[in-house]
Design a protein around this motif. Structure first.
Motif, PDB file in Angstrom:
ATOM      1  N   GLN A  85      14.758  22.608 -53.261  1.00  0.00           N
ATOM      2  CA  GLN A  85      14.290  23.726 -53.921  1.00  0.00           C
ATOM      3  C   GLN A  85      13.107  24.495 -53.074  1.00  0.00           C
ATOM      4  O   GLN A  85      13.205  25.565 -52.997  1.00  0.00           O
ATOM      5  CB  GLN A  85      13.727  23.390 -55.447  1.00  0.00           C
ATOM      6  N   GLN A  86      12.233  23.749 -52.480  1.00  0.00           N
ATOM      7  CA  GLN A  86      11.129  24.205 -51.498  1.00  0.00           C
ATOM      8  C   GLN A  86      11.922  24.968 -50.289  1.00  0.00           C
ATOM      9  O   GLN A  86      11.604  26.150 -49.961  1.00  0.00           O
ATOM     10  CB  GLN A  86      10.198  23.307 -51.140  1.00  0.00           C
ATOM     11  N   MET A  87      13.058  24.064 -49.875  1.00  0.00           N
ATOM     12  CA  MET A  87      13.639  24.851 -48.692  1.00  0.00           C
ATOM     13  C   MET A  87      14.420  26.086 -49.139  1.00  0.00           C
ATOM     14  O   MET A  87      14.436  27.080 -48.236  1.00  0.00           O
ATOM     15  CB  MET A  87      14.586  23.762 -47.975  1.00  0.00           C
ATOM     16  N   ARG A  88      14.917  26.229 -50.251  1.00  0.00           N
ATOM     17  CA  ARG A  88      15.706  27.444 -50.750  1.00  0.00           C
ATOM     18  C   ARG A  88      14.705  28.553 -50.793  1.00  0.00           C
ATOM     19  O   ARG A  88      15.001  29.411 -50.552  1.00  0.00           O
ATOM     20  CB  ARG A  88      16.364  27.175 -52.167  1.00  0.00           C
ATOM     21  N   ASP A  89      13.622  28.180 -51.349  1.00  0.00           N
ATOM     22  CA  ASP A  89      12.546  29.199 -51.537  1.00  0.00           C
ATOM     23  C   ASP A  89      12.126  29.802 -50.320  1.00  0.00           C
ATOM     24  O   ASP A  89      11.917  31.218 -50.222  1.00  0.00           O
ATOM     25  CB  ASP A  89      11.383  28.756 -52.592  1.00  0.00           C
ATOM     26  N   VAL A  90      11.916  29.024 -49.304  1.00  0.00           N
ATOM     27  CA  VAL A  90      11.226  29.508 -47.910  1.00  0.00           C
ATOM     28  C   VAL A  90      12.381  30.190 -47.296  1.00  0.00           C
ATOM     29  O   VAL A  90      12.182  31.307 -46.939  1.00  0.00           O
ATOM     30  CB  VAL A  90      10.891  28.357 -47.083  1.00  0.00           C
ATOM     31  N   ALA A  91      13.693  29.674 -47.358  1.00  0.00           N
ATOM     32  CA  ALA A  91      14.754  30.480 -46.568  1.00  0.00           C
ATOM     33  C   ALA A  91      15.194  31.864 -47.244  1.00  0.00           C
ATOM     34  O   ALA A  91      15.693  32.544 -46.472  1.00  0.00           O
ATOM     35  CB  ALA A  91      16.222  29.446 -46.791  1.00  0.00           C
ATOM     36  N   ARG A  92      14.847  31.968 -48.522  1.00  0.00           N
ATOM     37  CA  ARG A  92      15.118  33.216 -49.063  1.00  0.00           C
ATOM     38  C   ARG A  92      14.312  34.303 -48.423  1.00  0.00           C
ATOM     39  O   ARG A  92      14.748  35.451 -48.450  1.00  0.00           O
ATOM     40  CB  ARG A  92      14.917  33.474 -50.877  1.00  0.00           C
ATOM     41  N   LEU A  93      13.059  33.888 -47.831  1.00  0.00           N
ATOM     42  CA  LEU A  93      12.408  35.113 -47.379  1.00  0.00           C
ATOM     43  C   LEU A  93      12.486  35.227 -45.690  1.00  0.00           C
ATOM     44  O   LEU A  93      12.250  36.006 -45.311  1.00  0.00           O
ATOM     45  CB  LEU A  93      10.760  34.633 -47.421  1.00  0.00           C
ATOM     46  N   GLU A  94      13.336  34.318 -45.127  1.00  0.00           N
ATOM     47  CA  GLU A  94      13.700  34.303 -43.767  1.00  0.00           C
ATOM     48  C   GLU A  94      15.069  34.904 -43.653  1.00  0.00           C
ATOM     49  O   GLU A  94      16.327  34.181 -43.178  1.00  0.00           O
ATOM     50  CB  GLU A  94      13.751  32.772 -43.207  1.00  0.00           C
ATOM     51  N   THR A  95      15.175  36.049 -43.694  1.00  0.00           N
ATOM     52  CA  THR A  95      16.123  37.086 -43.444  1.00  0.00           C
ATOM     53  C   THR A  95      16.100  37.842 -42.332  1.00  0.00           C
ATOM     54  O   THR A  95      14.811  38.549 -42.188  1.00  0.00           O
ATOM     55  CB  THR A  95      16.894  37.906 -44.689  1.00  0.00           C
ATOM     56  N   LEU A  96      17.028  38.265 -41.300  1.00  0.00           N
ATOM     57  CA  LEU A  96      16.804  39.091 -40.237  1.00  0.00           C
ATOM     58  C   LEU A  96      17.414  40.340 -40.609  1.00  0.00           C
ATOM     59  O   LEU A  96      18.653  40.546 -41.010  1.00  0.00           O
ATOM     60  CB  LEU A  96      17.376  38.594 -39.207  1.00  0.00           C
ATOM     61  N   ASP A  97      16.275  41.371 -40.718  1.00  0.00           N
ATOM     62  CA  ASP A  97      16.906  42.986 -41.151  1.00  0.00           C
ATOM     63  C   ASP A  97      16.939  43.652 -39.600  1.00  0.00           C
ATOM     64  O   ASP A  97      16.071  43.575 -38.906  1.00  0.00           O
ATOM     65  CB  ASP A  97      15.786  43.361 -41.910  1.00  0.00           C
ATOM     66  N   VAL A  98      18.145  44.414 -39.657  1.00  0.00           N
ATOM     67  CA  VAL A  98      18.386  45.093 -38.614  1.00  0.00           C
ATOM     68  C   VAL A  98      18.825  46.596 -38.998  1.00  0.00           C
ATOM     69  O   VAL A  98      19.767  46.690 -39.925  1.00  0.00           O
ATOM     70  CB  VAL A  98      19.585  44.360 -37.696  1.00  0.00           C
ATOM     71  N   ALA A  99      18.157  47.439 -38.225  1.00  0.00           N
ATOM     72  CA  ALA A  99      18.656  48.953 -38.448  1.00  0.00           C
ATOM     73  C   ALA A  99      19.766  49.327 -37.728  1.00  0.00           C
ATOM     74  O   ALA A  99      19.523  49.052 -36.435  1.00  0.00           O
ATOM     75  CB  ALA A  99      17.425  49.789 -38.339  1.00  0.00           C
ATOM     76  N   LEU A 100      20.920  49.806 -38.193  1.00  0.00           N
ATOM     77  CA  LEU A 100      22.012  50.489 -37.287  1.00  0.00           C
ATOM     78  C   LEU A 100      22.380  51.729 -37.669  1.00  0.00           C
ATOM     79  O   LEU A 100      21.924  52.146 -38.594  1.00  0.00           O
ATOM     80  CB  LEU A 100      23.194  49.502 -37.986  1.00  0.00           C
ATOM     81  N   TYR A 101      22.885  52.538 -36.706  1.00  0.00           N
ATOM     82  CA  TYR A 101      23.294  53.746 -36.699  1.00  0.00           C
ATOM     83  C   TYR A 101      24.526  53.908 -35.741  1.00  0.00           C
ATOM     84  O   TYR A 101      24.519  53.336 -34.473  1.00  0.00           O
ATOM     85  CB  TYR A 101      22.301  55.213 -36.519  1.00  0.00           C
ATOM     86  N   LYS A 102      25.609  54.720 -36.160  1.00  0.00           N
ATOM     87  CA  LYS A 102      26.600  55.021 -35.195  1.00  0.00           C
ATOM     88  C   LYS A 102      27.188  56.436 -35.528  1.00  0.00           C
ATOM     89  O   LYS A 102      27.460  56.628 -36.820  1.00  0.00           O
ATOM     90  CB  LYS A 102      27.276  54.051 -35.132  1.00  0.00           C
ATOM     91  N   LYS A 103      27.875  57.003 -34.491  1.00  0.00           N
ATOM     92  CA  LYS A 103      28.778  58.165 -34.951  1.00  0.00           C
ATOM     93  C   LYS A 103      30.098  57.991 -35.007  1.00  0.00           C
ATOM     94  O   LYS A 103      30.431  56.958 -34.418  1.00  0.00           O
ATOM     95  CB  LYS A 103      28.747  59.094 -33.646  1.00  0.00           C
ATOM     96  N   VAL A 104      30.569  58.295 -36.180  1.00  0.00           N
ATOM     97  CA  VAL A 104      31.921  57.787 -36.609  1.00  0.00           C
ATOM     98  C   VAL A 104      32.919  59.108 -36.880  1.00  0.00           C
ATOM     99  O   VAL A 104      32.235  60.103 -37.093  1.00  0.00           O
ATOM    100  CB  VAL A 104      31.876  56.795 -37.789  1.00  0.00           C
ATOM    101  N   ALA A 131      32.955  48.361 -40.389  1.00  0.00           N
ATOM    102  CA  ALA A 131      32.812  48.137 -38.803  1.00  0.00           C
ATOM    103  C   ALA A 131      31.492  47.407 -38.529  1.00  0.00           C
ATOM    104  O   ALA A 131      31.470  46.767 -37.758  1.00  0.00           O
ATOM    105  CB  ALA A 131      32.998  49.649 -38.290  1.00  0.00           C
ATOM    106  N   PHE A 132      30.620  48.066 -39.148  1.00  0.00           N
ATOM    107  CA  PHE A 132      28.993  47.578 -39.094  1.00  0.00           C
ATOM    108  C   PHE A 132      29.152  46.126 -39.212  1.00  0.00           C
ATOM    109  O   PHE A 132      28.501  45.263 -38.373  1.00  0.00           O
ATOM    110  CB  PHE A 132      28.114  48.385 -39.874  1.00  0.00           C
ATOM    111  N   GLU A 133      29.456  45.722 -40.280  1.00  0.00           N
ATOM    112  CA  GLU A 133      29.490  44.418 -40.778  1.00  0.00           C
ATOM    113  C   GLU A 133      30.411  43.293 -39.695  1.00  0.00           C
ATOM    114  O   GLU A 133      29.811  42.265 -39.452  1.00  0.00           O
ATOM    115  CB  GLU A 133      30.058  44.099 -42.294  1.00  0.00           C
ATOM    116  N   GLN A 134      31.573  44.088 -39.120  1.00  0.00           N
ATOM    117  CA  GLN A 134      32.271  43.141 -38.287  1.00  0.00           C
ATOM    118  C   GLN A 134      31.403  43.125 -37.181  1.00  0.00           C
ATOM    119  O   GLN A 134      31.303  41.913 -36.370  1.00  0.00           O
ATOM    120  CB  GLN A 134      33.564  43.734 -37.964  1.00  0.00           C
ATOM    121  N   GLU A 135      30.814  43.974 -36.514  1.00  0.00           N
ATOM    122  CA  GLU A 135      30.145  44.058 -35.381  1.00  0.00           C
ATOM    123  C   GLU A 135      28.936  43.075 -35.305  1.00  0.00           C
ATOM    124  O   GLU A 135      28.693  42.422 -34.487  1.00  0.00           O
ATOM    125  CB  GLU A 135      29.413  45.512 -34.911  1.00  0.00           C
TER     126      GLU A 135
END
Length: 204
Positions: free
Chosen positions: A40-59, A157-161
Motif C-alpha cells: 500500500q505504501q508503494m502504491r501511494d508513493v508511485a501515484r505521485l511519481e508520474t512523468l508529465d510531458v508537454a507536447l505540441y505538433k502541427k497536424v 498520434a501523440f500517444e503512439q509517439e
C-alpha cells in the motif's frame, strides 16, 4: 582450593553479567512491516511519481467521404468533397503522463529475502490529454464533427509517439525506482533490486 573456587565463581559471574548486559544493549533485529502494508505504501508513493510531458505538433486532416448504399448518393458525396475540399490544419497541444499501473501491483510483485527486497514493476501506462484551449487553428473549413476527428487523431498520434519513445519511458522508470527505493530503505531494507521477474525460491 576454596580460594580457587571463589575466583572461578567471581569470573563466571562477571562473564555472565557481561553477556547479560550485551544481550540487553545490543540493537534489536530489524522489524519490517507486513507485506500488505508495504504494498500500500508503494502504491501511494508511485501515484505521485508520474512523468508529465508537454507536447505540441502541427497536424493536417482531410476527411474521406462516407460510403452509402445508394450509388448516386456516393457520386454526389464525392462531387461535394471534390468541390468543397474539406481540410483542416492546426497546432495541437497536449499533456502526456507516463507512470506505472500500481492498481495491478500486489504481493506477487514483491519478494523479501532477509534485508534484501526484489520488486517487479507493473506495466507502464501512457495517457495523453489534449489542451483544446491552446489549440491554434491555422486553416480549416471542417465542421465540428470533422474537427473532433482531427483532434482525436492527433491525440492517438501523440500517444503512439510517447509509447515508442524509449528515452521518455526510461525517465519515468528511473523516477519511479528512485522514489520506491527511498521508501523501502526507509522501512529498513538494505538492498532494493528491480527485476523483470522474481527469483525462484530455493528450498532450505
Amino acid at each position: 582450593m576454596a580460594h580457587l573456587s571463589r575466583v572461578l565463581t567471581v569470573l563466571l559471574g562477571g562473564v555472565l553479567g557481561a553477556l547479560g548486559a550485551w544481550l540487553l544493549l545490543r540493537p534489536p533485529p530489524p522489524s519490517f512491516p507486513d507485506t500488505p502494508s508495504v504494498v500500500q505504501q508503494m502504491r501511494d508513493v508511485a501515484r505521485l511519481e508520474t512523468l508529465d510531458v508537454a507536447l505540441y505538433k502541427k497536424v493536417t486532416f482531410t476527411p474521406e467521404p462516407q460510403a452509402t448504399d445508394a450509388l448516386w448518393k456516393d457520386v454526389l458525396n464525392w462531387a461535394r468533397y471534390a468541390i468543397e475540399n474539406p481540410h483542416g490544419r492546426a497546432i495541437v497541444f497536449a499533456d502526456a503522463r507516463l507512470g506505472f499501473d500500481f492498481q495491478r501491483f500486489d504481493a506477487t510483485h514483491l519478494q523479501v529475502s532477509g534485508t534484501r527486497v526484489y520488486v517487479v514493476l507493473p506495466p507502464m501506462e501512457v495517457k495523453v490529454e489534449l489542451r483544446p484551449g491552446e489549440t491554434e487553428v491555422i486553416d480549416s473549413n471542417l465542421d465540428s464533427a470533422q474537427t473532433a476527428q482531427l483532434l482525436e487523431k492527433a491525440r492517438v498520434a501523440f500517444e503512439q509517439e510517447v509509447r515508442a519513445d524509449a528515452r521518455l519511458k526510461q525517465r519515468a522508470r528511473d523516477s519511479a525506482e528512485r522514489a520506491l527505493r527511498s521508501l523501502l530503505l526507509t522501512l529498513g531494507y538494505r538492498e532494493v533490486l528491480f527485476v523483470n521477474s522474481l527469483p525462484t525460491a530455493t528450498a532450505g
